[in-house]
Design a protein around this motif. Structure first.
Motif, PDB file in Angstrom:
ATOM      1  N   VAL A  85       0.859  -1.183   0.000  1.00 49.85           N
ATOM      2  CA  VAL A  85       0.000   0.000   0.000  1.00 49.85           C
ATOM      3  C   VAL A  85       0.893   1.231   0.000  1.00 49.85           C
ATOM      4  O   VAL A  85       1.768   1.369   0.867  1.00 49.85           O
ATOM      5  N   VAL A  86       0.693   2.107  -0.978  1.00 51.10           N
ATOM      6  CA  VAL A  86       1.421   3.369  -1.054  1.00 51.10           C
ATOM      7  C   VAL A  86       0.428   4.491  -0.790  1.00 51.10           C
ATOM      8  O   VAL A  86      -0.535   4.671  -1.547  1.00 51.10           O
ATOM      9  N   ALA A  87       0.645   5.225   0.279  1.00 53.20           N
ATOM     10  CA  ALA A  87      -0.239   6.321   0.659  1.00 53.20           C
ATOM     11  C   ALA A  87       0.457   7.653   0.430  1.00 53.20           C
ATOM     12  O   ALA A  87       1.663   7.780   0.647  1.00 53.20           O
ATOM     13  N   THR A  88      -0.300   8.651  -0.008  1.00 55.16           N
ATOM     14  CA  THR A  88       0.245   9.995  -0.130  1.00 55.16           C
ATOM     15  C   THR A  88      -0.735  10.995   0.475  1.00 55.16           C
ATOM     16  O   THR A  88      -1.763  10.608   1.054  1.00 55.16           O
ATOM     17  N   LYS A  89      -0.423  12.262   0.356  1.00 56.31           N
ATOM     18  CA  LYS A  89      -1.218  13.309   0.992  1.00 56.31           C
ATOM     19  C   LYS A  89      -1.387  14.487   0.045  1.00 56.31           C
ATOM     20  O   LYS A  89      -0.516  14.747  -0.780  1.00 56.31           O
ATOM     21  N   VAL A  90      -2.504  15.201   0.206  1.00 53.51           N
ATOM     22  CA  VAL A  90      -2.698  16.425  -0.571  1.00 53.51           C
ATOM     23  C   VAL A  90      -2.165  17.607   0.231  1.00 53.51           C
ATOM     24  O   VAL A  90      -2.324  17.683   1.450  1.00 53.51           O
ATOM     25  N   ASP A  91      -1.512  18.527  -0.488  1.00 53.84           N
ATOM     26  CA  ASP A  91      -0.895  19.692   0.137  1.00 53.84           C
ATOM     27  C   ASP A  91      -1.142  20.939  -0.698  1.00 53.84           C
ATOM     28  O   ASP A  91      -1.266  20.860  -1.923  1.00 53.84           O
ATOM     29  N   PRO A  92      -1.166  22.106  -0.037  1.00 56.65           N
ATOM     30  CA  PRO A  92      -1.179  23.357  -0.795  1.00 56.65           C
ATOM     31  C   PRO A  92       0.159  23.554  -1.508  1.00 56.65           C
ATOM     32  O   PRO A  92       1.124  22.828  -1.245  1.00 56.65           O
ATOM     33  N   LEU A  93       0.220  24.522  -2.388  1.00 52.96           N
ATOM     34  CA  LEU A  93       1.514  24.898  -2.943  1.00 52.96           C
ATOM     35  C   LEU A  93       2.402  25.389  -1.812  1.00 52.96           C
ATOM     36  O   LEU A  93       1.921  25.999  -0.852  1.00 52.96           O
ATOM     37  N   SER A 107      -3.224  18.658  -6.657  1.00 53.73           N
ATOM     38  CA  SER A 107      -2.261  17.922  -5.838  1.00 53.73           C
ATOM     39  C   SER A 107      -2.333  16.430  -6.141  1.00 53.73           C
ATOM     40  O   SER A 107      -1.308  15.750  -6.280  1.00 53.73           O
ATOM     41  N   VAL A 108      -3.539  15.907  -6.272  1.00 59.93           N
ATOM     42  CA  VAL A 108      -3.712  14.491  -6.592  1.00 59.93           C
ATOM     43  C   VAL A 108      -3.178  14.181  -7.988  1.00 59.93           C
ATOM     44  O   VAL A 108      -2.514  13.157  -8.203  1.00 59.93           O
ATOM     45  N   GLU A 109      -3.438  15.055  -8.944  1.00 60.54           N
ATOM     46  CA  GLU A 109      -2.914  14.864 -10.303  1.00 60.54           C
ATOM     47  C   GLU A 109      -1.388  14.804 -10.298  1.00 60.54           C
ATOM     48  O   GLU A 109      -0.778  13.966 -10.969  1.00 60.54           O
ATOM     49  N   GLU A 110      -0.763  15.695  -9.532  1.00 59.32           N
ATOM     50  CA  GLU A 110       0.697  15.716  -9.439  1.00 59.32           C
ATOM     51  C   GLU A 110       1.216  14.396  -8.852  1.00 59.32           C
ATOM     52  O   GLU A 110       2.209  13.829  -9.334  1.00 59.32           O
ATOM     53  N   GLN A 121      -4.227   4.480  -3.689  1.00 62.28           N
ATOM     54  CA  GLN A 121      -4.866   3.600  -2.711  1.00 62.28           C
ATOM     55  C   GLN A 121      -5.382   4.364  -1.490  1.00 62.28           C
ATOM     56  O   GLN A 121      -6.466   4.066  -0.979  1.00 62.28           O
ATOM     57  N   LEU A 122      -4.588   5.307  -1.013  1.00 61.89           N
ATOM     58  CA  LEU A 122      -4.942   6.041   0.203  1.00 61.89           C
ATOM     59  C   LEU A 122      -4.368   7.445   0.111  1.00 61.89           C
ATOM     60  O   LEU A 122      -3.182   7.615  -0.147  1.00 61.89           O
ATOM     61  N   VAL A 123      -5.230   8.437   0.318  1.00 62.05           N
ATOM     62  CA  VAL A 123      -4.792   9.839   0.283  1.00 62.05           C
ATOM     63  C   VAL A 123      -5.293  10.540   1.542  1.00 62.05           C
ATOM     64  O   VAL A 123      -6.469  10.451   1.891  1.00 62.05           O
ATOM     65  N   GLU A 148     -15.236  13.647  -3.822  1.00 61.75           N
ATOM     66  CA  GLU A 148     -15.517  13.553  -5.264  1.00 61.75           C
ATOM     67  C   GLU A 148     -14.506  12.642  -5.955  1.00 61.75           C
ATOM     68  O   GLU A 148     -14.872  11.814  -6.794  1.00 61.75           O
ATOM     69  N   LEU A 149     -13.234  12.783  -5.587  1.00 63.19           N
ATOM     70  CA  LEU A 149     -12.192  11.953  -6.191  1.00 63.19           C
ATOM     71  C   LEU A 149     -12.345  10.489  -5.790  1.00 63.19           C
ATOM     72  O   LEU A 149     -12.126   9.588  -6.600  1.00 63.19           O
ATOM     73  N   ARG A 150     -12.739  10.255  -4.547  1.00 65.65           N
ATOM     74  CA  ARG A 150     -12.995   8.873  -4.106  1.00 65.65           C
ATOM     75  C   ARG A 150     -14.182   8.281  -4.867  1.00 65.65           C
ATOM     76  O   ARG A 150     -14.126   7.149  -5.357  1.00 65.65           O
ATOM     77  N   ASP A 151     -15.256   9.057  -4.971  1.00 66.21           N
ATOM     78  CA  ASP A 151     -16.453   8.559  -5.644  1.00 66.21           C
ATOM     79  C   ASP A 151     -16.212   8.326  -7.138  1.00 66.21           C
ATOM     80  O   ASP A 151     -16.878   7.490  -7.760  1.00 66.21           O
ATOM     81  N   ALA A 152     -15.240   9.061  -7.693  1.00 65.37           N
ATOM     82  CA  ALA A 152     -14.896   8.884  -9.113  1.00 65.37           C
ATOM     83  C   ALA A 152     -13.924   7.733  -9.330  1.00 65.37           C
ATOM     84  O   ALA A 152     -13.588   7.408 -10.472  1.00 65.37           O
ATOM     85  N   GLY A 153     -13.447   7.111  -8.246  1.00 72.38           N
ATOM     86  CA  GLY A 153     -12.542   5.980  -8.374  1.00 72.38           C
ATOM     87  C   GLY A 153     -11.078   6.347  -8.507  1.00 72.38           C
ATOM     88  O   GLY A 153     -10.237   5.467  -8.702  1.00 72.38           O
ATOM     89  N   VAL A 154     -10.758   7.638  -8.366  1.00 67.13           N
ATOM     90  CA  VAL A 154      -9.356   8.069  -8.450  1.00 67.13           C
ATOM     91  C   VAL A 154      -8.612   7.712  -7.164  1.00 67.13           C
ATOM     92  O   VAL A 154      -7.424   7.417  -7.177  1.00 67.13           O
TER      93      VAL A 154
END
Length: 314
Positions: A85-93, A107-110, A121-123, A148-154
């Motif tokens: 499992v590889v987890a990451t996080k969303v951050d501001p600039l 952030s997720v796109e990056e 897998q996990l954000v 929204e991103l979870r519900d879209a399957g991203v």
């Protein structure tokens, strides 16, 4: 202690130790050393060959280099190895507090691009204390974007990773998050995360405990690192940790082994984050996990640790 554990209600199973990678992108200003790309990639490849199946990173670590280097190792293996499992996080600039929906999605796109993946897998929502809770859950805010991103399957599962315990409890109240990271607040020195652990256990939310060594004090000892979470502490705290170190030495147990096992032995903690920026850190961490600790030593350590239920003395 390296057996797999359920990651709350996510459906994932993870190792009791999670590989932290904040230093992997090279952050000498905080850690005091640099990490070159080859060493970083070799570290993750060693992780892929070892017992730890959970990797933690973030959009902001090393200006994105942590994710890029993990992505290189993933590509070298032809994808994330099965069971990892590889987890990451969303951050501001960097330098901003922009947690708008647009920024979260970017952030997720990056992260997807750097890791070379088509889904995550996990954000986690990272350091939400940068904004108010009201801003976090408002229309057009980060929680809405993550859902929204979870519900879209991203994204498969959502987490929140922060400092203030009261704020994290507020985010758990939303029912949106499957995993919560707490740092520096459930250690031999400080157990102010206790209410969070209790709530998460009740609600089926996984707790991932970060910084079990408190920034180094519980590895090198208070005479070498007289700070906790990179900030000065009181003489009483230094004396308390010195007593812990002395007790461990009497039993031929590294203080770091006791600090790590304090977290891992708690059944409410799904995984404990340990930073690794060199391949040899994998074996060194296994050794800490497998160090026998006598029950009489635990009794004395836990008595000293209980002082930290009200927080570390500054």
């Amino acid at each position: 202690m390296t057996s797999l554990r359920p990651l709350g209600r996510t459906g994932f199973s993870v190792s009791s130790v999670c590989v932290g990678t904040s230093a992997l992108g090279s952050f000498p200003a905080q850690y005091g050393y640099e990490v070159d790309k080859d060493t970083a990639v070799a570290t993750i490849e060693r992780v892929f060959d070892g017992p730890f199946t959970f990797i933690d990173t973030s959009n902001e670590y090393g200006g994105g280099d942590s994710e890029r280097r993990i992505g290189t190792a993933i590509r070298n293996r032809g994808g994330v190895p099965e069971g990892f499992v590889v987890a990451t996080k969303v951050d501001p600039l960097p330098g901003s507090t922009d947690f708008s929906s647009e920024r979260v999605k970017r952030s997720v796109e990056e992260s997807l691009e750097r890791l070379g993946l088509d889904r995550l897998q996990l954000v986690y929502l990272h350091d939400p204390e940068k904004i108010s809770f009201e801003e976090g859950v408002a229309s057009g805010g980060p929680v809405e974007a993550l859902v929204e991103l979870r519900d879209a399957g991203v994204i498969e599962s959502l987490g929140v990773a922060g400092g203030p315990i009261d704020l994290e409890l507020q985010y758990l109240d939303t029912g949106v998050f499957d995993v919560v990271i707490s740092h520096n607040r459930f250690t031999l020195v400080d157990q102010t995360a206790e209410p969070l652990l209790e709530r998460a256990a009740r609600d089926g939310v996984a707790v991932v405990n970060a910084a079990p060594f408190g920034g180094g004090m519980l590895v090198k000892g208070p005479s070498v690192v007289p700070t906790y979470c990179y900030a000065p502490v009181s003489d009483a705290t230094l004396a308390r940790v010195q007593r812990m170190e002395d007790l461990c030495r009497e039993h031929d147990v590294p203080l770091a082994a006791a600090a790590l096992q304090f977290s891992v032995r708690d059944e409410r903690v799904a995984s404990t984050i340990v930073g690794m920026s060199r391949p040899e850190r994998v074996d060194a961490t296994v050794e800490l996990l497998e160090t026998p600790i006598p029950e009489d030593l635990w009794s004395e350590l836990l008595e000293l640790a209980r002082v930290g239920q009200n927080g570390v003395e500054r």
